[in-house]
Write a protein that holds these residues in place. Structure first.
Motif, PDB file in Angstrom:
ATOM      1  N   LEU A   1      11.237  10.755  -5.560  1.00  0.00           N
ATOM      2  CA  LEU A   1      11.010  10.827  -4.118  1.00  0.00           C
ATOM      3  C   LEU A   1       9.563  10.505  -3.770  1.00  0.00           C
ATOM      4  CD1 LEU A   1      13.030  14.086  -3.369  1.00  0.00           C
ATOM      5  CD2 LEU A   1      13.683  11.761  -2.723  1.00  0.00           C
ATOM      6  N   ALA A   2       8.653  10.963  -4.623  1.00  0.00           N
ATOM      7  CA  ALA A   2       7.230  10.721  -4.368  1.00  0.00           C
ATOM      8  C   ALA A   2       6.898   9.236  -4.431  1.00  0.00           C
ATOM      9  CB  ALA A   2       6.381  11.502  -5.360  1.00  0.00           C
ATOM     10  N   SER A   3       7.598   8.498  -5.287  1.00  0.00           N
ATOM     11  CA  SER A   3       7.322   7.062  -5.407  1.00  0.00           C
ATOM     12  C   SER A   3       7.628   6.322  -4.121  1.00  0.00           C
ATOM     13  CB  SER A   3       8.143   6.474  -6.564  1.00  0.00           C
ATOM     14  OG  SER A   3       9.529   6.529  -6.275  1.00  0.00           O
ATOM     15  N   GLU A   4       8.498   6.890  -3.279  1.00  0.00           N
ATOM     16  CA  GLU A   4       8.816   6.285  -1.988  1.00  0.00           C
ATOM     17  C   GLU A   4       8.089   6.983  -0.842  1.00  0.00           C
ATOM     18  OE1 GLU A   4      12.997   5.297  -1.256  1.00  0.00           O
ATOM     19  OE2 GLU A   4      13.440   6.104  -3.241  1.00  0.00           O
ATOM     20  N   GLY A   5       7.267   7.979  -1.181  1.00  0.00           N
ATOM     21  CA  GLY A   5       6.541   8.705  -0.153  1.00  0.00           C
ATOM     22  C   GLY A   5       7.429   9.581   0.702  1.00  0.00           C
ATOM     23  N   LEU A   6       8.553  10.039   0.160  1.00  0.00           N
ATOM     24  CA  LEU A   6       9.525  10.798   0.935  1.00  0.00           C
ATOM     25  C   LEU A   6       9.420  12.305   0.750  1.00  0.00           C
ATOM     26  CD1 LEU A   6      12.696   8.565   0.411  1.00  0.00           C
ATOM     27  CD2 LEU A   6      11.103   8.584   2.347  1.00  0.00           C
TER      28      LEU A   6
ATOM     29  N   LYS B   1       1.400  14.762  13.107  1.00  0.00           N
ATOM     30  CA  LYS B   1       0.505  14.294  12.047  1.00  0.00           C
ATOM     31  C   LYS B   1       1.228  13.941  10.749  1.00  0.00           C
ATOM     32  CE  LYS B   1      -3.405  17.063  13.715  1.00  0.00           C
ATOM     33  NZ  LYS B   1      -4.402  18.107  13.360  1.00  0.00           N
ATOM     34  N   VAL B   2       2.449  14.447  10.592  1.00  0.00           N
ATOM     35  CA  VAL B   2       3.177  14.258   9.337  1.00  0.00           C
ATOM     36  C   VAL B   2       4.528  13.636   9.631  1.00  0.00           C
ATOM     37  CG1 VAL B   2       4.125  15.397   7.301  1.00  0.00           C
ATOM     38  CG2 VAL B   2       2.035  16.280   8.353  1.00  0.00           C
ATOM     39  N   PRO B   3       4.886  12.524   8.961  1.00  0.00           N
ATOM     40  CA  PRO B   3       6.181  11.895   9.199  1.00  0.00           C
ATOM     41  C   PRO B   3       7.308  12.736   8.612  1.00  0.00           C
ATOM     42  CG  PRO B   3       5.092  10.839   7.345  1.00  0.00           C
ATOM     43  CD  PRO B   3       4.105  11.813   7.925  1.00  0.00           C
ATOM     44  N   PRO B   4       8.546  12.507   9.027  1.00  0.00           N
ATOM     45  CA  PRO B   4       9.679  13.209   8.429  1.00  0.00           C
ATOM     46  C   PRO B   4       9.692  13.013   6.910  1.00  0.00           C
ATOM     47  CG  PRO B   4      10.380  12.028  10.384  1.00  0.00           C
ATOM     48  CD  PRO B   4       8.972  11.582  10.101  1.00  0.00           C
ATOM     49  N   GLN B   5       9.935  14.085   6.201  1.00  0.00           N
ATOM     50  CA  GLN B   5       9.908  14.023   4.745  1.00  0.00           C
ATOM     51  C   GLN B   5      10.567  15.275   4.173  1.00  0.00           C
ATOM     52  OE1 GLN B   5       5.850  14.224   3.312  1.00  0.00           O
ATOM     53  NE2 GLN B   5       5.323  15.922   4.649  1.00  0.00           N
TER      54      GLN B   5
END
Length: 365
Positions: free
Chosen positions: A159-164, A266-270
């Motif tokens: 998930l981190a590799s896609e920034g999710l 400030k933070v996108p959905p994740q």
């Protein structure tokens, strides 16, 4: 007064002798050995180590035997022994990414690098009593894998590799980790201190809180990113040396929960994380810990604190089963003076109430 004290001491000594007798049980039955407890009651030993904050399988087995299987009493014994040990230093942070995995399952990805490893689990057993275990029937050896255990990547890394998913986060170089075994708790807690308290919190209490978050008593829709059990290496930094000294390896259970977060200005959905790490094999505890950790991070994400599992002081102050046991069981100790005072007070209040009623009756007549 002396006679009363002497009589009480005699009763206590006799109670201790009776406890020893009941602990041994029927003398025609062989005494259980520590090696049997370690090997055949391993999950009980693991829980005592985790909530006793001391990784020593033989000492945990001794505590289980001494406590006659009372888990909280065994945990109490281990913690008391732990306070007598010298502190030589702190190990380096454990690298669970390098864990030699024995069991590893994910509810988020069916096919993942390194594969799903079922390992020893009750997940797929039928909850039926097995009469064969009442005897000494031989158990077939499991099929041995040809390949050795190797480190495998974490699911969260996908998930981190896609920034999710939120980043692991970094601590400043001058950050001093808390130590709840030596320092009193001061609220609000840093997350590292809070995780320590959760790691040795009562499994049943944390499980109930974790369950409450799934029933709507918190903003939570979690997925098990990964549960893994395996061996991790401990290293100690010695000031006189330029390298870390390996101390050996221990078995731990790690859980990462992933929970949806709608984002903010400030933070996108994740996805956000809940984390659990405990000594030995203890999946239920690690999962409950991860769910409670995420619930207790509500304020970090601007979520309303509306449920018990989100209240840090409530969760941490009541999760310690040794402290809770002390407060509850102390009620068995003599409270004669306190009770007599309250008894006199109740009698006086009732007498005053009766007198007032009598006066009202006379006035009415």
């Amino acid at each position: 007064m002396y006679v009363a004290v002497k009589g009480g001491e005699t009763a206590i000594r006799n109670a201790h002798r009776l406890l020893d007798d009941r602990r041994r049980g029927d003398r025609s039955v062989p005494s259980i050995g520590l090696d049997q407890i370690v090997e055949q009651l391993a999950l009980a030993v693991d829980r005592v180590m985790a909530e006793g904050s001391l990784y020593d399988r033989e000492l945990a087995a001794l505590a289980v035997k001494q406590a006659r299987g009372d888990m909280i009493e065994a945990i109490f014994l281990v913690r008391a022994y732990r306070t007598t040990l010298p502190r030589f230093g702190y190990t380096r942070p454990v690298d669970t990414a390098a864990m030699l995995v024995e069991r590893r399952v994910s509810a988020t990805y069916k096919d993942l690098p390194g594969g799903q490893l079922l390992g020893p689990t009750f997940d797929y057993t039928h909850r039926l009593l097995d009469p064969e275990l009442a005897g000494d029937a031989s158990v077939p050896e499991p099929e041995q894998r040809d390949e050795p255990m190797e480190p495998v990547m974490r699911v969260s890394s996908i998930l981190a590799s896609e920034g999710l998913i939120e980043a692991d986060g970094e601590l400043p170089d001058d950050h001093r980790p808390g130590d709840i075994t030596r320092e009193p708790l001061e609220f609000p807690l840093e997350r590292d201190t809070r995780l320590q308290a959760l790691a040795r919190g009562d499994e049943g209490f944390l499980l109930a809180l974790a369950y409450s978050t799934q029933r709507g008593y918190a903003r939570s829709h979690p997925f098990v990113g990964e549960v893994r059990i395996g061996e991790v290496e401990l290293e100690l930094e010695v000031p006189e040396l330029d390298f870390a000294v390996p101390l050996g390896s221990i078995r731990v259970t790690e859980c990462q929960m992933v929970t949806q977060f709608k984002g903010s200005s400030k933070v996108p959905p994740q996805f956000t994380r809940g984390y659990g790490l405990v000594f030995g094999q203890s999946e239920r505890k690690a999962m409950a810990m991860a769910l409670c950790d995420r619930a207790l991070r509500a304020s970090e994400f601007g979520e309303d604190v509306v449920a018990p599992a989100q209240d840090e002081e409530f969760v941490i102050s009541h999760s310690d089963n040794v402290q809770a046991t002390g407060f509850v069981e102390h009620l068995k100790l003599p409270h004669y003076v306190d009770f007599q005072a309250e008894l006199d007070l109740i009698r006086r209040m009732r007498a005053e109430q009766a007198d007032a009623a009598s006066e009202r009756k006379e006035a009415a007549e």
